[in-house]
Design an enzyme around this catalytic site. Structure first.
Site, PDB file in Angstrom:
ATOM      1  N   GLY A   1       0.848  -1.184   0.000  1.00 55.20           N
ATOM      2  CA  GLY A   1       0.000   0.000   0.000  1.00 55.20           C
ATOM      3  C   GLY A   1       0.886   1.238   0.000  1.00 55.20           C
ATOM      4  O   GLY A   1       1.110   1.893  -1.017  1.00 55.20           O
TER       5      GLY A   1
ATOM      6  N   ARG B   1      -1.719  11.316  10.793  1.00 56.38           N
ATOM      7  CA  ARG B   1      -0.588  10.461  11.156  1.00 56.38           C
ATOM      8  C   ARG B   1       0.289  11.073  12.260  1.00 56.38           C
ATOM      9  O   ARG B   1       0.675  10.359  13.183  1.00 56.38           O
ATOM     10  CB  ARG B   1       0.254  10.100   9.918  1.00 56.38           C
ATOM     11  CG  ARG B   1      -0.539   9.354   8.833  1.00 56.38           C
ATOM     12  CD  ARG B   1       0.343   8.721   7.772  1.00 56.38           C
ATOM     13  NE  ARG B   1       1.088   7.608   8.292  1.00 56.38           N
ATOM     14  CZ  ARG B   1       2.361   7.643   8.636  1.00 56.38           C
ATOM     15  NH1 ARG B   1       3.059   8.751   8.455  1.00 56.38           N
ATOM     16  NH2 ARG B   1       2.957   6.607   9.139  1.00 56.38           N
TER      17      ARG B   1
ATOM     18  N   CYS C   1      -9.192  22.418  17.407  1.00 57.34           N
ATOM     19  CA  CYS C   1      -9.082  22.730  18.836  1.00 57.34           C
ATOM     20  C   CYS C   1      -8.553  21.548  19.631  1.00 57.34           C
ATOM     21  O   CYS C   1      -9.276  20.951  20.441  1.00 57.34           O
ATOM     22  CB  CYS C   1     -10.438  23.161  19.363  1.00 57.34           C
ATOM     23  SG  CYS C   1     -11.123  24.449  18.339  1.00 57.34           S
ATOM     24  N   GLU C   2      -7.346  21.147  19.373  1.00 59.89           N
ATOM     25  CA  GLU C   2      -6.688  20.071  20.114  1.00 59.89           C
ATOM     26  C   GLU C   2      -5.191  20.317  20.062  1.00 59.89           C
ATOM     27  O   GLU C   2      -4.662  20.670  19.004  1.00 59.89           O
ATOM     28  CB  GLU C   2      -6.929  18.702  19.447  1.00 59.89           C
ATOM     29  CG  GLU C   2      -8.364  18.315  19.364  1.00 59.89           C
ATOM     30  CD  GLU C   2      -8.607  16.859  19.710  1.00 59.89           C
ATOM     31  OE1 GLU C   2      -7.725  16.224  20.332  1.00 59.89           O
ATOM     32  OE2 GLU C   2      -9.681  16.386  19.352  1.00 59.89           O
TER      33      GLU C   2
ATOM     34  N   TYR D   1      -2.326   6.829   3.504  1.00 57.23           N
ATOM     35  CA  TYR D   1      -2.961   6.990   4.812  1.00 57.23           C
ATOM     36  C   TYR D   1      -3.091   8.465   5.193  1.00 57.23           C
ATOM     37  O   TYR D   1      -3.061   8.821   6.367  1.00 57.23           O
ATOM     38  CB  TYR D   1      -2.208   6.197   5.891  1.00 57.23           C
ATOM     39  CG  TYR D   1      -2.025   4.728   5.523  1.00 57.23           C
ATOM     40  CD1 TYR D   1      -3.115   3.875   5.495  1.00 57.23           C
ATOM     41  CD2 TYR D   1      -0.773   4.231   5.165  1.00 57.23           C
ATOM     42  CE1 TYR D   1      -2.961   2.543   5.118  1.00 57.23           C
ATOM     43  CE2 TYR D   1      -0.613   2.897   4.797  1.00 57.23           C
ATOM     44  CZ  TYR D   1      -1.705   2.062   4.787  1.00 57.23           C
ATOM     45  OH  TYR D   1      -1.553   0.744   4.418  1.00 57.23           O
TER      46      TYR D   1
HETATM   47  N1  LLP Z   1      -2.267  -6.016   3.723  1.00 60.88           N
HETATM   48  C1  LLP Z   1      -2.902  -5.983   4.907  1.00 60.88           C
HETATM   49  C2  LLP Z   1      -3.652  -7.166   5.341  1.00 60.88           C
HETATM   50  C3  LLP Z   1      -2.838  -4.831   5.716  1.00 60.88           C
HETATM   51  O1  LLP Z   1      -3.456  -4.815   6.892  1.00 60.88           O
HETATM   52  C4  LLP Z   1      -2.105  -3.702   5.266  1.00 60.88           C
HETATM   53  C5  LLP Z   1      -2.030  -2.484   6.068  1.00 60.88           C
HETATM   54  C6  LLP Z   1      -1.483  -3.776   4.006  1.00 60.88           C
HETATM   55  C7  LLP Z   1      -1.570  -4.941   3.269  1.00 60.88           C
HETATM   56  C8  LLP Z   1      -0.708  -2.637   3.422  1.00 60.88           C
HETATM   57  O2  LLP Z   1       0.389  -2.305   4.217  1.00 60.88           O
HETATM   58  P1  LLP Z   1       1.458  -1.223   3.696  1.00 60.88           P
HETATM   59  O3  LLP Z   1       2.150  -1.812   2.491  1.00 60.88           O
HETATM   60  O4  LLP Z   1       0.714   0.015   3.353  1.00 60.88           O
HETATM   61  O5  LLP Z   1       2.372  -1.046   4.839  1.00 60.88           O
HETATM   62  N2  LLP Z   1      -2.524   3.907   8.966  1.00 60.88           N
HETATM   63  C9  LLP Z   1      -1.177   3.421   9.199  1.00 60.88           C
HETATM   64  C10 LLP Z   1      -0.883   2.173   8.428  1.00 60.88           C
HETATM   65  C11 LLP Z   1      -1.862   1.037   8.696  1.00 60.88           C
HETATM   66  C12 LLP Z   1      -1.581  -0.197   7.896  1.00 60.88           C
HETATM   67  C13 LLP Z   1      -2.674  -1.189   8.042  1.00 60.88           C
HETATM   68  N3  LLP Z   1      -2.560  -2.365   7.235  1.00 60.88           N
HETATM   69  C14 LLP Z   1      -0.192   4.531   8.892  1.00 60.88           C
HETATM   70  O6  LLP Z   1      -0.610   5.632   8.527  1.00 60.88           O
HETATM   71  O7  LLP Z   1       1.023   4.350   9.055  1.00 60.88           O
END
Ligand code: LLP
Length: 429
Positions: free
Chosen positions: A286, A323, A353-354, A381
């Site tokens: 992702g 983030r 306001c935080e 994200y």
């Molecule tokens: N596959 C599964 C089952 C996942 O849960 C995730 C991410 C991905 C793939 C993709 O992961 P990536 O390649 O993006 O690392 N909101 C957080 C990140 C949460 C990731 C959740 N799962 C942030 O902003 O750092």
């Protein structure tokens, strides 16, 4: 200065550009705050994964399934679909979105610990590639739902290999203590069970150990453990067609971070899989596909000098990019126009306001009221986790392609924000 993002975000003279367009022009045309993405960066990021997989003997059948949650904009999904990507989804909403963007259902894998009956039906009817099942209860439910629809559900078990990905605790998922997946010790028995359920077809083994991983070692450890499982299953006559290694490869947010190159992370993993017949690889990146392909463009509303700190109050806030507030994450913040004025150290904060509404602290910036800033590496994200807190319309999103800027999501209006609400009848109070 060498920006930590992609080469498609760079200064020409003193003006920050995305591909061939100055960000000042984008701000004038679309307003701020505004997410800005580079088509070339998105394309290159995906192709890097596809090329690394293609170098593997069975690469042609292997698949990069973009994790939709990182940035679900239709234009981005459509671009990736046209480049041959599959998709990793975690909800019926993401499935509908991916299909609306032109995804091939046969390249969709469905992850997540809480799939509802309705979501299972939706995915079975669409004909997805695989359900990544995360518990014994989910196996039984999926078998029942598939039976009712007269279908056979293709399944992998998401196996929790119990490795420490050494990342932020909120985004590490591969440890024994996590809610995700099934413990690797329980996997053989669950696979036996799945193989005997009439409406399931066992097709794969899946894992995802965490996100923003900068060290390739935990991936390698996870693969070693999964291969032991694969051999065990083969000995019991359970043939596995694909191994899904999840996502998680990190990006460079700060100058001193050195995430591994895609090929350097993948090649050792693929090497371990040589000689395993028809085994196909699925990856679910992702962040690595979209993170450094986007930034958040914002304007300084006020400079507020203080006794102990200076504040730069900008028109973006924690509702646009949460983030920093949620993970204490670092994003580089740079001036859109470099000027010859003295720099000072600022806490860059939003109007919400935080006290947690900050983007960076003690950042050296040479700015005046009304100047534009760019918060870098915000493509993953960022918009995906935005909200309307403080009744703030969500930002516009713009995709730059060479010297063209496409609006891919219009800025919300205030009326959009309460369009689904209604008053109770006006009886006497
Ligand atoms: N596959 C599964 C089952 C996942 O849960 C995730 C991410 C991905 C793939 C993709 O992961 P990536 O390649 O993006 O690392 N909101 C957080 C990140 C949460 C990731 C959740 N799962 C942030 O902003 O750092």
């Amino acid at each position: 200065m060498n920006l930590p993002g992609s080469p498609y975000f760079a200064y020409r003279q003193d003006d920050l550009h995305v591909e061939n367009l100055p960000l000042s022009g984008i701000a004038a045309q679309f307003g701020t705050p505004c997410y800005v993405y580079s088509r070339a960066a998105l394309t290159e990021n995906l192709r890097e994964f596809q090329a690394a997989l293609a170098a593997y003997p069975l690469g042609a059948d292997s698949l990069v399934c973009y994790a939709v949650k990182a940035n679900p904009n239709l234009a981005i999904l459509n671009l990736f679909a046209r480049l041959g990507a599959g998709f990793d989804i975690v909800s019926g909403g993401e499935l509908q979105r991916a299909l609306a963007a032109g995804a091939d259902a046969g390249k969709v894998v469905f992850s997540g610990v809480g799939k509802s009956v309705v979501e299972m039906e939706q995915a079975l009817n669409a004909g997805i590639l695989c359900f990544n099942v995360e518990s014994a209860a989910e196996l039984e439910r999926l078998n029942a739902v598939a039976g009712r629809l007269g279908k056979r559900a293709p399944v992998s078990l998401r196996v929790n290999p119990d490795v420490d990905p050494k990342t932020h605790p909120y985004i590490s998922t591969g440890l024994k203590s996590a809610k995700f997946g099934v413990p690797i010790a329980d996997a053989p028995a669950l696979y036996e069970r799945a193989a005997h359920l009439p409406n399931l077809a066992v097709v794969g083994v899946d894992c995802h150990i965490g996100s923003q991983l900068l060290d390739p070692a935990p991936f390698s450890e996870a693969v070693d453990r999964l291969l032991v499982l694969l051999d065990h299953l083969a000995a019991r006559g359970i043939a596995i067609r694909h191994l899904d290694l999840g996502g998680g490869l990190g990006i460079r947010y700060q100058q001193d971070e050195t995430p591994p190159e895609v090929a350097a992370y993948l090649t050792p993993l693929l090497d371990k899989l040589q000689g395993r017949g028809e085994l196909k690889i699925i990856l679910e990146p992702g962040r690595r596909l979209v993170g450094n392909a986007g930034l958040l463009l914002t304007r300084v509303e006020y400079l507020k000098p203080g006794a102990t700190k200076n504040f730069a109050i900008i028109d973006a806030a924690m509702n646009d990019l949460m983030r920093p507030a949620l993970y204490a994450a670092w994003h580089e913040i740079v001036e859109v126009a470099r000027k010859n004025i003295p720099a000072a150290r600022y806490d860059v904060v939003g109007p919400v306001c935080e006290s947690g509404d900050f983007f960076g602290q003690e950042r050296p910036l040479a700015i005046a009221d009304g100047d534009l800033l760019a918060v870098l590496s915000a493509g993953a994200y960022g918009m995906a986790m935005s909200s309307n807190y403080n009744t703030r319309p969500r930002a516009a999103e713009v995709l730059v392609d060479g010297d063209k800027a496409h609006l891919i999501r219009r800025r919300e209006s205030i009326a959009d924000l309460y369009a689904h609400e209604q008053r109770i009848p006006t009886d006497p109070i």
